[in-house]
Design a protein around this motif. Structure first.
Motif, PDB file in Angstrom:
ATOM      1  N   ALA A 169      -2.952   8.243   0.597  1.00 17.72           N
ATOM      2  CA  ALA A 169      -2.421   6.890   0.731  1.00 17.72           C
ATOM      3  C   ALA A 169      -2.587   6.373   2.160  1.00 17.72           C
ATOM      4  O   ALA A 169      -2.745   5.169   2.362  1.00 17.72           O
ATOM      5  CB  ALA A 169      -0.951   6.859   0.333  1.00 17.72           C
ATOM      6  N   GLY A 172      -5.438   4.329   2.412  1.00 21.21           N
ATOM      7  CA  GLY A 172      -5.551   3.255   1.430  1.00 21.21           C
ATOM      8  C   GLY A 172      -5.961   3.699   0.050  1.00 21.21           C
ATOM      9  O   GLY A 172      -6.276   2.876  -0.800  1.00 21.21           O
ATOM     10  N   GLN A 178       0.417   5.788  -2.891  1.00 26.75           N
ATOM     11  CA  GLN A 178       0.422   4.396  -2.444  1.00 26.75           C
ATOM     12  C   GLN A 178       1.787   3.756  -2.702  1.00 26.75           C
ATOM     13  O   GLN A 178       2.307   3.020  -1.870  1.00 26.75           O
ATOM     14  CB  GLN A 178      -0.686   3.648  -3.218  1.00 26.75           C
ATOM     15  CG  GLN A 178      -1.213   2.411  -2.564  1.00 26.75           C
ATOM     16  CD  GLN A 178      -1.876   2.677  -1.226  1.00 26.75           C
ATOM     17  OE1 GLN A 178      -1.314   2.389  -0.189  1.00 26.75           O
ATOM     18  NE2 GLN A 178      -3.074   3.238  -1.259  1.00 26.75           N
ATOM     19  N   LEU A 179       2.368   4.065  -3.869  1.00 21.77           N
ATOM     20  CA  LEU A 179       3.718   3.561  -4.178  1.00 21.77           C
ATOM     21  C   LEU A 179       4.725   4.126  -3.175  1.00 21.77           C
ATOM     22  O   LEU A 179       5.574   3.402  -2.656  1.00 21.77           O
ATOM     23  CB  LEU A 179       4.149   3.992  -5.580  1.00 21.77           C
ATOM     24  CG  LEU A 179       3.503   3.342  -6.805  1.00 21.77           C
ATOM     25  CD1 LEU A 179       4.163   3.883  -8.069  1.00 21.77           C
ATOM     26  CD2 LEU A 179       3.654   1.834  -6.751  1.00 21.77           C
ATOM     27  N   LEU A 181       4.228   5.326  -0.127  1.00 18.25           N
ATOM     28  CA  LEU A 181       4.023   4.782   1.218  1.00 18.25           C
ATOM     29  C   LEU A 181       4.514   3.341   1.301  1.00 18.25           C
ATOM     30  O   LEU A 181       5.178   2.942   2.258  1.00 18.25           O
ATOM     31  CB  LEU A 181       2.536   4.871   1.590  1.00 18.25           C
ATOM     32  CG  LEU A 181       2.178   4.433   3.005  1.00 18.25           C
ATOM     33  CD1 LEU A 181       2.891   5.294   4.033  1.00 18.25           C
ATOM     34  CD2 LEU A 181       0.676   4.513   3.234  1.00 18.25           C
ATOM     35  N   ASP A 182       4.188   2.574   0.269  1.00 21.07           N
ATOM     36  CA  ASP A 182       4.602   1.183   0.227  1.00 21.07           C
ATOM     37  C   ASP A 182       6.132   1.080   0.252  1.00 21.07           C
ATOM     38  O   ASP A 182       6.701   0.257   0.963  1.00 21.07           O
ATOM     39  CB  ASP A 182       4.043   0.542  -1.046  1.00 21.07           C
ATOM     40  CG  ASP A 182       3.961  -0.957  -0.922  1.00 21.07           C
ATOM     41  OD1 ASP A 182       3.440  -1.423   0.111  1.00 21.07           O
ATOM     42  OD2 ASP A 182       4.447  -1.663  -1.837  1.00 21.07           O
ATOM     43  N   ILE A 185       7.330   1.746   3.767  1.00 21.99           N
ATOM     44  CA  ILE A 185       7.085   0.645   4.696  1.00 21.99           C
ATOM     45  C   ILE A 185       8.040  -0.517   4.417  1.00 21.99           C
ATOM     46  O   ILE A 185       8.600  -1.109   5.331  1.00 21.99           O
ATOM     47  CB  ILE A 185       5.611   0.187   4.600  1.00 21.99           C
ATOM     48  CG1 ILE A 185       4.701   1.288   5.139  1.00 21.99           C
ATOM     49  CG2 ILE A 185       5.401  -1.109   5.361  1.00 21.99           C
ATOM     50  CD1 ILE A 185       3.245   1.083   4.813  1.00 21.99           C
ATOM     51  N   ARG A 186       8.263  -0.823   3.134  1.00 24.43           N
ATOM     52  CA  ARG A 186       9.100  -1.973   2.799  1.00 24.43           C
ATOM     53  C   ARG A 186      10.569  -1.587   2.647  1.00 24.43           C
ATOM     54  O   ARG A 186      11.399  -2.431   2.303  1.00 24.43           O
ATOM     55  CB  ARG A 186       8.613  -2.606   1.496  1.00 24.43           C
ATOM     56  CG  ARG A 186       7.178  -3.122   1.594  1.00 24.43           C
ATOM     57  CD  ARG A 186       6.885  -4.083   0.476  1.00 24.43           C
ATOM     58  NE  ARG A 186       7.032  -3.467  -0.835  1.00 24.43           N
ATOM     59  CZ  ARG A 186       7.494  -4.098  -1.914  1.00 24.43           C
ATOM     60  NH1 ARG A 186       7.908  -5.343  -1.831  1.00 24.43           N
ATOM     61  NH2 ARG A 186       7.562  -3.483  -3.069  1.00 24.43           N
ATOM     62  N   GLU A 191      10.302   2.284  -5.349  1.00 28.87           N
ATOM     63  CA  GLU A 191       8.902   2.707  -5.338  1.00 28.87           C
ATOM     64  C   GLU A 191       8.750   4.163  -4.928  1.00 28.87           C
ATOM     65  O   GLU A 191       7.948   4.903  -5.479  1.00 28.87           O
ATOM     66  CB  GLU A 191       8.103   1.830  -4.366  1.00 28.87           C
ATOM     67  CG  GLU A 191       7.576   0.559  -4.995  1.00 28.87           C
ATOM     68  CD  GLU A 191       6.693  -0.189  -4.029  1.00 28.87           C
ATOM     69  OE1 GLU A 191       5.498  -0.321  -4.306  1.00 28.87           O
ATOM     70  OE2 GLU A 191       7.202  -0.637  -2.980  1.00 28.87           O
TER      71      GLU A 191
END
Lengths: 227, 248
Positions: A169, A172, A178-179, A181-182, A185-186, A191
């Motif tokens: 992830a 990218g 990816q979920l 990491l997202d 971050i958010r 997630e």
């Protein structure tokens, strides 16, 4: 050590089911990506490992260099290997796959070699005595006997690859990673939880599926030894 | 030389220049400080895991009780991605050093438990019986007979745990902690691939060195009488018996 006070700082729940139900397509896409990345990695890993393992069986001197090179690759942390590749192959799926494949090699080669080496000498001699040609002897006698150890290697390669895919992830890729990491971050826990739980579930399901394959592929071993 | 080769040479030149830059060797973002952080954090996590996990596992291995739990610990650990452990720890403990420490501590435990248990439980029953026959108490047998015999397997678990922790500490930069991962994560964020490459190189060297140093330590601390049945490096990954090193 931070206690419950820190936890209380954020009121974000661990899972928001309405996000899950409105984002099933996102989750499904990540899951499919994860499965694809894993299958490609283990598939290519097998394509490389089988010939190398067979060569290592034929020429014993070849075994040590193959195992030490793949052993060094194995020791390098995935995030570092990904980062070392980025200047050449970019933030692409190719980069992710090169790293993932390189981690399967040691596991697969070591188990194929060990599986074949574990075939008892008298069994080989018996096959020879019955007039088997070397190729037939390999396919009908040695390979079936080596299969439990080889499949054990595939199971470990699949489960570790499923875990490692999450790390990709950071360039990218990463499927369920990816979920995760997202979410990090958010600061959105749902997630993180969905990604982590699905990843563990996928590993367990894949492992059980391979146990099933083993039982189908080796009907003779069913009664004697549970894997 | 083709344009691609030229670009590669230029890139590697830039990496060398990065290492030659004096400011990269000073201050909190300097290489020595990042290496120091990385090693202190890894050492603390492994040390704490040793204190917590090792005594009960050795003792249960000595008693040969609860074996399936000890063995399945590692198998379960393999299915849980360290990346997920790290991010979940960050969700619980906030960002910074705490989640990094907790995640690394958790990751170090399974190989320690499995190898300590299996090492002790696998000691030849005849050896245990002779210890008993010589009038040793359970504790004496554990400490003077079983532990030295089990040492190669136990230390292999320590090595597995340590290598895994050093590698995963790199990922800890994602939760805003320092260590060598900073160069990789910051470099990726800034699209500064020279910094990314330099950081990755340092991490790779540190991991391989950790493995080598612990392998040497293992060699020198194991009784000479045992070395002939030292666990071979070329054993298959059968998974259950002892922890296998996981890529990180």
């Amino acid at each position: 050590m931070p206690g419950p006070a820190v936890v209380a700082q954020t009121s974000e729940p661990w899972i928001r089911w309405n996000w899950v139900s409105s984002h099933t397509d996102v989750v499904f896409h990540a899951l499919r990506d994860h499965v694809e990345l894993t299958l490609i990695a283990v598939g290519i890993g097998m394509l490389i490992s089988v010939p190398l393992a067979l060569l290592a069986r034929r020429w014993r001197w070849f075994e040590a260099p193959v195992l030490s090179v793949t052993g060094i690759l194995y020791t390098i942390p995935s995030i570092a290997l990904l980062a070392l590749l980025v200047p050449w192959t970019g933030l692409t799926r190719t980069t992710a796959e090169i790293a993932l494949v390189s981690y399967t090699l040691l596991i697969l080669i070591r188990n194929i070699v060990a599986g074949l080496a574990g075939v008892p000498a008298d069994v080989r001699e018996a096959a020879e005595g019955m007039g088997y040609t070397p190729t037939r002897q390999f396919a009908r006698v040695e390979l079936p006997l080596a299969l439990p150890v080889i499949i054990a290697g595939i199971r470990i390669a699949v489960v570790t690859t499923i875990g490692l895919v999450t790390v990709t992830a950071v360039i990218g890729q990463g499927g369920l990673g990816q979920l995760i990491l997202d979410g990090l971050i958010r600061d959105f826990r749902t997630e993180v939880v969905v990604g982590s739980v699905l990843c563990v579930a996928l590993a367990v399901v894949a492992d059980l599926a391979l146990v099933g394959v083993q039982r189908v592929a080796m009907p003779w071993a069913r009664r004697r030894s549970a894997p | 030389m083709g344009p691609k080769a030229q670009r590669t040479v230029k890139f590697l030149g830039d990496v060398l220049a990065w290492f030659a830059t004096g400011s990269h060797w000073q201050g909190t973002n300097g290489i020595p400080h990042r290496v120091f952080e990385h090693l202190v954090m890894s050492g603390a996590a492994v040390g704490a895991a040793l204190l917590v996990a090792m005594p009960p596992s050795l003792y249960l291995g000595h008693l040969r009780r609860f074996g399936s739990i000890a063995i399945n610990f590692t198998n379960a650990g393999r299915a849980i991605p360290s990346f997920a452990v790290l991010v979940l720890a960050a969700q619980i403990f906030g960002i910074g050093a705490e989640p990094a420490f907790i995640a690394l501590f958790v990751l170090a435990i399974p190989p320690l438990v499995t190898n300590s248990y299996v090492g002790m439980a696998d000691v030849d029953p005849e050896i245990r019986d002779s210890a008993k026959g010589m009038g040793m108490t359970g504790w004496q047998s554990l400490w003077h007979v079983e532990l030295p015999v089990a040492l190669p397997v136990v230390l292999a678990g320590v090595r597995t745990a340590a290598v895994q922790v050093v590698a995963t500490a790199t990922l800890a930069a994602l939760v805003a902690w320092g260590g060598l991962g900073r160069y990789i994560i910051d470099g990726l964020a800034q699209r500064d691939f020279v910094q990314v490459f330099a950081g990755a190189f340092l991490v790779a060297v540190l991991s391989v060195l950790t493995e080598l140093v612990l392998a040497l330590l293992q060699r020198f601390t194991v009784s000479a009488g045992l070395t002939h049945r030292h666990r071979g490096k070329n054993e298959p990954f059968v998974g259950a018996a002892t922890a296998v090193v996981e890529p990180t």
